[in-house]
Design a protein around this motif. Sequence first.
Motif, short mmCIF file in Angstrom:
data_model
loop_
_atom_site.label_atom_id
_atom_site.label_comp_id
_atom_site.label_asym_id
_atom_site.label_seq_id
_atom_site.Cartn_x
_atom_site.Cartn_y
_atom_site.Cartn_z
N LYS A 12 46.94 55.09 39.67
CA LYS A 12 47.03 53.67 39.90
C LYS A 12 48.28 53.17 39.23
CE LYS A 12 44.52 49.60 38.49
NZ LYS A 12 43.31 49.18 37.91
N LEU A 13 49.16 52.59 40.00
CA LEU A 13 50.42 52.14 39.46
C LEU A 13 50.46 50.63 39.56
CD1 LEU A 13 53.70 53.86 39.91
CD2 LEU A 13 53.52 51.42 39.85
N VAL A 14 50.46 49.96 38.42
CA VAL A 14 50.38 48.52 38.45
C VAL A 14 51.70 47.89 38.20
CG1 VAL A 14 49.78 46.54 37.09
CG2 VAL A 14 48.09 48.16 37.73
N SER A 15 52.00 46.94 39.03
CA SER A 15 53.21 46.23 38.81
C SER A 15 52.88 44.79 38.54
CB SER A 15 54.04 46.33 40.05
OG SER A 15 54.60 45.15 40.34
N GLU A 16 53.39 44.25 37.47
CA GLU A 16 53.09 42.87 37.17
C GLU A 16 54.38 42.07 37.16
OE1 GLU A 16 49.29 43.74 34.59
OE2 GLU A 16 50.06 41.81 35.00
N PHE A 17 54.38 40.89 37.77
CA PHE A 17 55.58 40.10 37.78
C PHE A 17 55.21 38.64 37.77
CE2 PHE A 17 54.27 40.44 42.03
CZ PHE A 17 54.66 39.29 42.66
N VAL A 277 49.00 55.46 49.79
CA VAL A 277 48.69 54.84 48.50
C VAL A 277 47.92 53.55 48.73
CG1 VAL A 277 50.77 55.81 47.48
CG2 VAL A 277 50.83 53.50 48.40
N ARG A 278 47.25 53.09 47.69
CA ARG A 278 46.54 51.81 47.78
C ARG A 278 47.13 50.84 46.77
NH1 ARG A 278 42.65 49.28 50.04
NH2 ARG A 278 42.04 51.13 51.23
N ILE A 279 47.50 49.68 47.25
CA ILE A 279 48.06 48.64 46.39
C ILE A 279 47.02 47.53 46.23
CG2 ILE A 279 49.83 46.86 46.18
CD1 ILE A 279 51.73 48.64 47.66
N THR A 280 46.78 47.14 45.00
CA THR A 280 45.86 46.04 44.69
C THR A 280 46.60 45.04 43.80
OG1 THR A 280 43.98 47.54 44.75
CG2 THR A 280 43.63 45.40 43.71
N ARG A 281 46.50 43.79 44.14
CA ARG A 281 47.23 42.78 43.36
C ARG A 281 46.35 42.29 42.21
NH1 ARG A 281 51.84 39.65 46.24
NH2 ARG A 281 53.14 39.29 44.41
N CYS A 282 46.59 42.81 41.04
CA CYS A 282 45.85 42.44 39.84
C CYS A 282 46.62 42.95 38.63
CB CYS A 282 44.43 43.00 39.86
SG CYS A 282 44.35 44.78 39.98
N GLY A 283 46.05 42.88 37.45
CA GLY A 283 46.74 43.35 36.26
C GLY A 283 46.04 42.93 34.99
N TYR A 284 46.61 43.32 33.86
CA TYR A 284 45.93 43.15 32.57
C TYR A 284 46.86 42.58 31.51
CZ TYR A 284 42.76 44.59 28.73
OH TYR A 284 41.93 44.63 27.65
N GLU A 291 48.77 47.01 41.36
CA GLU A 291 48.34 48.34 40.99
C GLU A 291 48.42 49.24 42.21
OE1 GLU A 291 45.20 47.18 37.47
OE2 GLU A 291 44.50 48.26 39.22
N ILE A 292 48.95 50.43 42.00
CA ILE A 292 49.13 51.35 43.11
C ILE A 292 48.43 52.66 42.79
CG2 ILE A 292 50.80 52.53 44.57
CD1 ILE A 292 52.82 50.37 43.60
N GLN A 293 47.49 53.05 43.63
CA GLN A 293 46.79 54.33 43.48
C GLN A 293 47.47 55.37 44.36
OE1 GLN A 293 42.79 53.19 44.52
NE2 GLN A 293 42.20 53.11 42.38
N VAL A 294 47.79 56.51 43.74
CA VAL A 294 48.49 57.57 44.45
C VAL A 294 48.00 58.90 43.92
CG1 VAL A 294 50.41 57.43 42.83
CG2 VAL A 294 50.78 58.47 45.05
N GLU A 295 48.02 59.94 44.73
CA GLU A 295 47.54 61.24 44.30
C GLU A 295 48.37 61.77 43.13
OE1 GLU A 295 46.65 64.20 47.24
OE2 GLU A 295 46.44 62.69 48.80
N ASN A 296 47.70 62.55 42.26
CA ASN A 296 48.36 63.10 41.08
C ASN A 296 49.65 63.84 41.41
OD1 ASN A 296 46.39 62.14 39.37
ND2 ASN A 296 45.25 64.05 39.28
#
Length: 463
Positions: A12-17, A277-284, A291-296
């Motif tokens: 999961k790769l999260v990008s926050e902006f 990949v799956r992109i979800t707009r959220c963050g912490y 957030e981006i989910q991608v295979e290992n």
Amino acid sequence: MLLKHLQRPSHKLVSEFVVAPFSLTPSIFQLRSHASSSGNLGKTALYDYHVSKGAKMVPFAGYSMPVQYKDGVLASHLFCRNNVVIFDVSHMLQTSIKGKDRLKVKSHASSSGNLGKTALYDYHVSKGAKMVPFAGYSMPVQYKDGVLASHLFCRHNVVIFDVSHMLQTSIKGKDAVSFMENLTVCDVQKLPENSGSLTVFTTDRGTIIDDLIVNKLTEHDLYVVSNAGCAEKDLNLMKSKESPHMMKLLQPLLTFDLSKMKFMTTIETDIGNVKGVRITRCGYTGEDGVEIQVENKSVVHLAEILTNRAIECRLAGLAARDSLRLEAGLCLYGNDIDETTTPVEASLLWLVGKRRRQVADFPGADVILTQIGDKSLLKEKRVGLIIEGAPARQHAVVKLGSEVVGRVTSGCPSPSLKKNIAMAYVKSDLAKVGTKLSVEIRNKDYEAVVSKMPFLPTNYYII
């Protein structure tokens, strides 16, 4: 229903902006994968990559995770607020719920066709105004004395027009000036502070989208007023240009318009040559996040792509992520919430939906709904604190005079605010914003005041 772990490891790769209703500041990425555990500390798919980049690795939730990099926690924190960073959150549990009966949910936006009303609506009516539809609002077209009389009176005396239906936008951040100059013909850079200018939004064809007034409060703070009739068009225009760091970094790699993806929505897509990949707009962190989910097998490749583009993007560790989430007033499980606290005590009442309250069929409903119905039953409540003199850490004692009235659950110096902030549980009758307390730090009491959370305004992408 069958509950099982995901069979396919994913990241999961999260990008926050930042795009506070129109605020600009920059970006964050978080990476998630399902890491395997060898029986000692688990390692995420990015472990070797972290080590190669000089990360200090520490035990965290059963995994060896990066707590900071060579540039230090403070540098990572501040870089996150103004640029782009990557967090590895691949130690987190991901599950998939599957069953024979699957639900398909459709959202139907209701449109009543009702006109909006300004705060002066009742006042207009009481003064005999004739109200008509205008730009989606019920507005006064004239008063009892008639149009001509109003016109002439304005030329020689003083009249009041209600323009509160117009779109008002705040644009904040170090790129505020360049952001607005990318949309208009105005020389915003040369405007003195606390001054404004009439200007126009223009298309690539040189035609006018709308006219507006840009007020330059400071170099990093603009106040914009544009026409109500063009509100949706103007908003979409500004949102399409928001957060230039984030958009310039990620948008060229995508096949869809990221500006049309609102907070807490998700989509499966490709990022460059990384497929599925799956992109979800959220963050912490309080910033607008993706957030981006991608295979290992692809996650290091994706991290390299993101950290080697023209827009600077850095890795960031757990420590910066912790100070960022605390500024945003977000809870950390094990510190601020656990199996001894309820959502009501934790000031998370918004989590309990209206229908669930009515049906009352969730675990702990009796306790939670009783607390909602009778606040006098609350013994303590989570609050924010701003502390003078020294930063408080978890377990620090909160006092009223000499009486112990609570405990700190999270605390740190805020790099963004340059103040000492903390979360604490205090007696519920002391939870009002502005209440003066003290916190004992190293056997000395320091003044503290209950503060509204989040400490720093959040910038979630709400369309």
